[in-house]
Design a protein around this motif. Structure first.
Motif, PDB file in Angstrom:
ATOM      1  N   PRO A  40       0.813  -1.229   0.000  1.00  0.00           N
ATOM      2  CA  PRO A  40       0.000   0.000   0.000  1.00  0.00           C
ATOM      3  C   PRO A  40       0.837   1.266   0.000  1.00  0.00           C
ATOM      4  CG  PRO A  40      -0.843  -1.575   1.604  1.00  0.00           C
ATOM      5  CD  PRO A  40       0.493  -2.082   1.164  1.00  0.00           C
ATOM      6  N   ARG A  41       1.975   1.236   0.701  1.00  0.00           N
ATOM      7  CA  ARG A  41       2.833   2.421   0.740  1.00  0.00           C
ATOM      8  C   ARG A  41       3.509   2.651  -0.613  1.00  0.00           C
ATOM      9  NH1 ARG A  41       3.401   7.403   2.211  1.00  0.00           N
ATOM     10  NH2 ARG A  41       5.563   8.074   2.298  1.00  0.00           N
ATOM     11  N   LEU A  42       3.971   1.587  -1.243  1.00  0.00           N
ATOM     12  CA  LEU A  42       4.670   1.728  -2.522  1.00  0.00           C
ATOM     13  C   LEU A  42       3.751   2.251  -3.625  1.00  0.00           C
ATOM     14  CD1 LEU A  42       6.903  -1.492  -2.631  1.00  0.00           C
ATOM     15  CD2 LEU A  42       7.625   0.851  -2.211  1.00  0.00           C
ATOM     16  N   THR A  43       2.459   1.922  -3.544  1.00  0.00           N
ATOM     17  CA  THR A  43       1.551   2.386  -4.585  1.00  0.00           C
ATOM     18  C   THR A  43       1.449   3.913  -4.631  1.00  0.00           C
ATOM     19  OG1 THR A  43      -0.320   2.152  -3.056  1.00  0.00           O
ATOM     20  CG2 THR A  43       0.139   0.303  -4.541  1.00  0.00           C
ATOM     21  N   ARG A  44       1.827   4.574  -3.531  1.00  0.00           N
ATOM     22  CA  ARG A  44       1.751   6.041  -3.486  1.00  0.00           C
ATOM     23  C   ARG A  44       3.029   6.703  -3.986  1.00  0.00           C
ATOM     24  NH1 ARG A  44       0.138   4.771   2.039  1.00  0.00           N
ATOM     25  NH2 ARG A  44      -2.126   4.469   2.123  1.00  0.00           N
ATOM     26  N   LEU A  45       4.034   5.905  -4.347  1.00  0.00           N
ATOM     27  CA  LEU A  45       5.322   6.443  -4.764  1.00  0.00           C
ATOM     28  C   LEU A  45       5.509   6.281  -6.275  1.00  0.00           C
ATOM     29  CD1 LEU A  45       7.580   4.933  -1.937  1.00  0.00           C
ATOM     30  CD2 LEU A  45       6.467   7.166  -1.960  1.00  0.00           C
ATOM     31  N   SER A  46       6.364   7.096  -6.833  1.00  0.00           N
ATOM     32  CA  SER A  46       6.728   6.938  -8.242  1.00  0.00           C
ATOM     33  C   SER A  46       7.586   5.687  -8.407  1.00  0.00           C
ATOM     34  CB  SER A  46       7.507   8.160  -8.718  1.00  0.00           C
ATOM     35  OG  SER A  46       8.771   8.232  -8.056  1.00  0.00           O
ATOM     36  N   TYR A  47       7.727   5.226  -9.656  1.00  0.00           N
ATOM     37  CA  TYR A  47       8.545   4.040  -9.917  1.00  0.00           C
ATOM     38  C   TYR A  47       9.980   4.260  -9.445  1.00  0.00           C
ATOM     39  CZ  TYR A  47       5.311   1.058 -12.516  1.00  0.00           C
ATOM     40  OH  TYR A  47       4.290   0.223 -12.855  1.00  0.00           O
ATOM     41  N   ARG A  48      10.484   5.461  -9.616  1.00  0.00           N
ATOM     42  CA  ARG A  48      11.851   5.749  -9.203  1.00  0.00           C
ATOM     43  C   ARG A  48      12.014   5.612  -7.689  1.00  0.00           C
ATOM     44  NH1 ARG A  48      16.856   5.213 -11.011  1.00  0.00           N
ATOM     45  NH2 ARG A  48      18.280   6.892 -10.390  1.00  0.00           N
ATOM     46  N   HIS A  49      11.043   6.148  -6.943  1.00  0.00           N
ATOM     47  CA  HIS A  49      11.118   6.025  -5.491  1.00  0.00           C
ATOM     48  C   HIS A  49      10.839   4.593  -5.035  1.00  0.00           C
ATOM     49  CE1 HIS A  49      10.784  10.511  -5.410  1.00  0.00           C
ATOM     50  NE2 HIS A  49      11.668  10.320  -4.444  1.00  0.00           N
ATOM     51  N   GLN A  50      10.010   3.865  -5.791  1.00  0.00           N
ATOM     52  CA  GLN A  50       9.813   2.449  -5.482  1.00  0.00           C
ATOM     53  C   GLN A  50      11.131   1.686  -5.592  1.00  0.00           C
ATOM     54  OE1 GLN A  50       6.768   0.934  -8.058  1.00  0.00           O
ATOM     55  NE2 GLN A  50       5.103   2.026  -7.037  1.00  0.00           N
ATOM     56  N   ASP A  51      11.889   1.976  -6.647  1.00  0.00           N
ATOM     57  CA  ASP A  51      13.201   1.335  -6.801  1.00  0.00           C
ATOM     58  C   ASP A  51      14.127   1.696  -5.651  1.00  0.00           C
ATOM     59  OD1 ASP A  51      12.301   0.255  -9.141  1.00  0.00           O
ATOM     60  OD2 ASP A  51      13.357   1.638 -10.461  1.00  0.00           O
ATOM     61  N   THR A  52      14.065   2.946  -5.210  1.00  0.00           N
ATOM     62  CA  THR A  52      14.921   3.386  -4.109  1.00  0.00           C
ATOM     63  C   THR A  52      14.606   2.637  -2.830  1.00  0.00           C
ATOM     64  OG1 THR A  52      14.991   5.600  -5.085  1.00  0.00           O
ATOM     65  CG2 THR A  52      15.695   5.395  -2.808  1.00  0.00           C
ATOM     66  N   VAL A  53      13.323   2.528  -2.518  1.00  0.00           N
ATOM     67  CA  VAL A  53      12.904   1.800  -1.312  1.00  0.00           C
ATOM     68  C   VAL A  53      13.300   0.333  -1.414  1.00  0.00           C
ATOM     69  CG1 VAL A  53      10.906   1.019  -0.007  1.00  0.00           C
ATOM     70  CG2 VAL A  53      11.029   3.393  -0.786  1.00  0.00           C
ATOM     71  N   THR A  54      13.094  -0.268  -2.579  1.00  0.00           N
ATOM     72  CA  THR A  54      13.429  -1.679  -2.775  1.00  0.00           C
ATOM     73  C   THR A  54      14.923  -1.921  -2.579  1.00  0.00           C
ATOM     74  OG1 THR A  54      11.608  -1.902  -4.346  1.00  0.00           O
ATOM     75  CG2 THR A  54      13.304  -3.612  -4.391  1.00  0.00           C
ATOM     76  N   ARG A  55      15.730  -1.033  -3.103  1.00  0.00           N
ATOM     77  CA  ARG A  55      17.181  -1.174  -2.963  1.00  0.00           C
ATOM     78  C   ARG A  55      17.595  -1.054  -1.498  1.00  0.00           C
ATOM     79  NH1 ARG A  55      22.028   1.664  -2.738  1.00  0.00           N
ATOM     80  NH2 ARG A  55      23.706   0.809  -4.044  1.00  0.00           N
ATOM     81  N   ALA A  56      17.024  -0.080  -0.789  1.00  0.00           N
ATOM     82  CA  ALA A  56      17.376   0.114   0.619  1.00  0.00           C
ATOM     83  C   ALA A  56      16.996  -1.109   1.453  1.00  0.00           C
ATOM     84  CB  ALA A  56      16.684   1.372   1.154  1.00  0.00           C
ATOM     85  N   LEU A  57      15.793  -1.639   1.221  1.00  0.00           N
ATOM     86  CA  LEU A  57      15.370  -2.820   1.974  1.00  0.00           C
ATOM     87  C   LEU A  57      16.211  -4.043   1.623  1.00  0.00           C
ATOM     88  CD1 LEU A  57      11.481  -2.448   1.851  1.00  0.00           C
ATOM     89  CD2 LEU A  57      12.963  -2.184   3.839  1.00  0.00           C
ATOM     90  N   SER A  58      16.591  -4.165   0.365  1.00  0.00           N
ATOM     91  CA  SER A  58      17.431  -5.296  -0.038  1.00  0.00           C
ATOM     92  C   SER A  58      18.786  -5.248   0.656  1.00  0.00           C
ATOM     93  CB  SER A  58      17.614  -5.291  -1.561  1.00  0.00           C
ATOM     94  OG  SER A  58      16.374  -5.444  -2.224  1.00  0.00           O
TER      95      SER A  58
END
Length: 418
Positions: free
Chosen positions: A63-81
């Motif tokens: 639900p949180r990622l759906t509110r972000l742009s694809y670029r910010h989704q990639d950023t969050v994914t990288r940080a969590l990884s």
């Protein structure tokens, strides 16, 4: 949406079927042995921790990622990884230190280290699956478990051929790696230039901190059974943990089929219903879905009594699995199936609560389930052996389901008075 649910169910049911087949063949050809028990003991804690964290991510992140742009989704994914990779490295270090301190337990700690690595791979798969959900690629969330189950099945085949159970772990590791690579290929990830955006990524997740603890507690209801079974089965003799592990695998397979993917897409369907029809419409939808799942679970029990027990016994019967062990396993599965409907409904109901920003009830229930299970299991397993754990399992899930529905009705009444 219904077509997506059906396709998702077929894919996830295939993954559950592959896992079920792997464990069924292990039991048929290797029996409920001490070697298999040790494998499940070694994996109980790493897999449980990974499952709990994966559950928290599945509830919080899409639900949180759906509110972000694809670029910010990639950023969050990288940080969590990166966080998952660091936590996995720490877990491996703990395993190596334990191995050095207890060389007599070499086999156990080597298995533990392998499962710690598998837990890290599973978490990385979960992070990418959350990204797939946020981007509406629900089918991707089913193909990844299918790849992991394929690795498990392959490992089981090699373990049976070589009579060495540790091949099962190697198969799981291979399956996790394939699933991770497939998701990375499937999703249009662009990680270039993201190293300087970690602060933005953490800022995007900061709003989730308030709900992280209650959701973690809520997820405990679904993820702590393996270490609890490992503790409860120690005084019950050889093969007890293998029996409970296989019974849990059957329950997961059945719940996957009867759920029709409801828990996966509930984050979107619940939010959409809440926006268009309000709390009343959401609660009506939740009651219908919960009743459907429970009714399907009761039908599964009837099917097991009529012919499923006989078919399963026919599949598992062999010279390696003693008749007494087989009867104990079939009885355990039968009594645990009584609770499969409520168990399958609770992930969906938790998402309904979260859609309404209600976290207290799922957290309380998530804490009560393992506490109630271990208490009842400890009391009933003394006179009833593993069957006592099966009774405890069904009792706890029915009580939890009833409490969740009563809590939803209370919310409905409060909304009506206002």
């Amino acid at each position: 949406m219904m077509l997506t649910r059906i396709l998702l169910t077929v894919v996830t049911a295939g993954a559950s079927l592959a896992s079920f087949a792997a464990y069924a063949l292990l039991l048929r050809y290797l029996g409920a042995s001490a070697d298999l028990d040790q494998l499940f003991y070694a994996g109980s804690l790493p897999v449980a921790v990974s499952g709990m964290l994966a559950g928290v991510l599945a509830y919080l992140l899409p639900p949180r990622l759906t509110r972000l742009s694809y670029r910010h989704q990639d950023t969050v994914t990288r940080a969590l990884s990166l966080l998952v990779a660091g936590a996995t490295a720490i877990a491996l270090a703990v395993g190596l230190a334990s191995l050095a301190a207890q060389p007599a337990q070499c086999r156990f700690w080597l298995l533990w280290i392998g499962f710690a690595l598998f837990a890290g791979l599973s978490l990385l798969v979960s992070v990418l699956s959350c990204l797939a959900q946020a981007r509406g690629d629900y089918i991707a969330t089913g193909w990844a478990p299918l790849a992991m189950s394929g690795g498990l099945f392959t490992g089981a085949m090699v373990a049976i051929t070589t009579r060495q159970v540790w091949w099962l772990l190697l198969g799981q590791l291979a399956g996790g790696f394939v699933a991770l690579q497939w998701l990375a290929w499937r999703l249009p990830l662009n990680w270039r230039g993201l190293s300087g955006q970690r602060r933005q990524a953490l800022a995007a997740l900061r709003s989730l901190r308030a709900s992280a603890l209650p959701i973690t507690l809520g997820t405990a209801a679904f993820t702590l059974f393996q270490p609890l079974d490992a503790w409860l089965c120690r005084p019950l003799g050889e093969g007890s943990l293998t029996t409970m592990s296989f019974a849990q695998r059957v329950l997961v397979a059945v719940s996957t089929v009867i759920s029709l993917g409801a828990y996966v897409i509930a984050a979107k369907t619940s939010r959409d219903t809440l926006r268009t029809g309000g709390v009343g419409a959401l609660l009506c939808q939740a009651n219908r879905e919960a009743m459907r799942l429970v009714s399907a679970g009761l039908l599964a029990v009837v099917a097991y009594v009529i012919g499923g027990r006989w078919v399963l016994g026919l599949l598992l019967e062999s010279s390696s699995l003693h008749s007494a062990d087989l009867d104990r396993l079939l009885d355990t599965i039968g009594w645990m199936l009584v609770g499969v409907g409520p168990m399958a409904a609770m992930p969906y109901l938790c998402r309904v609560f979260y859609s309404m920003k209600s976290y207290v009830v799922p957290a309380a229930l998530g804490t009560a389930v393992p506490v109630g299970y271990v208490t009842l299991g400890w009391l009933l397993s003394r006179p009833l052996d593993v069957k006592g754990l099966a009774f405890s399992y069904s009792i706890v899930w029915w009580l939890t389901f009833a409490t969740a529905l009563l809590s939803l009705r209370k919310i409905d009444r409060l909304q009506s008075t206002h």
